[in-house]
Design a protein around this motif. Structure first.
Motif, PDB file in Angstrom:
ATOM      1  N   ARG A  15     -37.677 -11.469  25.390  1.00 47.98           N
ATOM      2  CA  ARG A  15     -37.044 -12.628  26.025  1.00 47.98           C
ATOM      3  C   ARG A  15     -38.057 -13.561  26.687  1.00 47.98           C
ATOM      4  N   PRO A  16     -39.009 -13.081  27.490  1.00 46.25           N
ATOM      5  CA  PRO A  16     -39.949 -14.025  28.102  1.00 46.25           C
ATOM      6  C   PRO A  16     -41.052 -14.498  27.147  1.00 46.25           C
ATOM      7  N   LEU A  17     -41.247 -13.810  26.021  1.00 52.31           N
ATOM      8  CA  LEU A  17     -42.338 -14.174  25.117  1.00 52.31           C
ATOM      9  C   LEU A  17     -41.892 -14.965  23.894  1.00 52.31           C
ATOM     10  N   TRP A  18     -40.600 -15.282  23.764  1.00 53.58           N
ATOM     11  CA  TRP A  18     -40.146 -15.970  22.559  1.00 53.58           C
ATOM     12  C   TRP A  18     -40.818 -17.323  22.347  1.00 53.58           C
ATOM     13  N   PRO A  19     -41.168 -18.106  23.379  1.00 50.57           N
ATOM     14  CA  PRO A  19     -41.862 -19.374  23.100  1.00 50.57           C
ATOM     15  C   PRO A  19     -43.233 -19.162  22.452  1.00 50.57           C
ATOM     16  N   PHE A  20     -43.911 -18.090  22.824  1.00 51.62           N
ATOM     17  CA  PHE A  20     -45.221 -17.813  22.240  1.00 51.62           C
ATOM     18  C   PHE A  20     -45.094 -17.377  20.785  1.00 51.62           C
ATOM     19  N   PHE A  21     -44.066 -16.593  20.475  1.00 48.30           N
ATOM     20  CA  PHE A  21     -43.834 -16.200  19.092  1.00 48.30           C
ATOM     21  C   PHE A  21     -43.480 -17.412  18.241  1.00 48.30           C
ATOM     22  N   ALA A  22     -42.649 -18.289  18.748  1.00 54.39           N
ATOM     23  CA  ALA A  22     -42.276 -19.495  18.005  1.00 54.39           C
ATOM     24  C   ALA A  22     -43.481 -20.409  17.817  1.00 54.39           C
ATOM     25  N   ALA A  23     -44.274 -20.591  18.860  1.00 52.35           N
ATOM     26  CA  ALA A  23     -45.452 -21.454  18.760  1.00 52.35           C
ATOM     27  C   ALA A  23     -46.478 -20.886  17.788  1.00 52.35           C
ATOM     28  N   SER A  24     -46.635 -19.573  17.759  1.00 48.53           N
ATOM     29  CA  SER A  24     -47.595 -18.990  16.825  1.00 48.53           C
ATOM     30  C   SER A  24     -47.125 -19.163  15.386  1.00 48.53           C
ATOM     31  N   GLY A  25     -45.834 -19.064  15.131  1.00 49.11           N
ATOM     32  CA  GLY A  25     -45.317 -19.298  13.789  1.00 49.11           C
ATOM     33  C   GLY A  25     -45.497 -20.744  13.352  1.00 49.11           C
ATOM     34  N   ILE A  26     -45.214 -21.666  14.247  1.00 47.34           N
ATOM     35  CA  ILE A  26     -45.382 -23.090  13.930  1.00 47.34           C
ATOM     36  C   ILE A  26     -46.860 -23.410  13.707  1.00 47.34           C
TER      37      ILE A  26
END
Length: 62
Positions: A15-26
């Motif tokens: 939950r707190p790390l989802w922005p980092f996972f999304a940014a790494s995919g992008i």
């Protein structure tokens, strides 16, 4: 009381790390597209050091 460092409730990770996972995919997608554009550019299309030169030449004949 914590047993071997474990808490009663698990600590949230996703939950707190989802922005980092999304940014790494992008970022991965955009870097891959930039590499593809660079490999297919006019200056490097016919370069013998280009590992995709044969594939690009094959696609141009179709």
């Amino acid at each position: 009381m914590a047993f071997l460092g474990l808490r009663k409730w698990p600590t949230p990770v996703l939950r707190p790390l989802w922005p980092f996972f999304a940014a790494s995919g992008i970022t991965y997608f955009l870097v891959a597209k930039a590499q593809d554009i660079g490999v297919r550019s006019e200056g490097f299309r016919n370069d013998p050091r280009n590992p995709y030169a044969a594939q690009i030449a094959k696609e141009e004949h179709h």
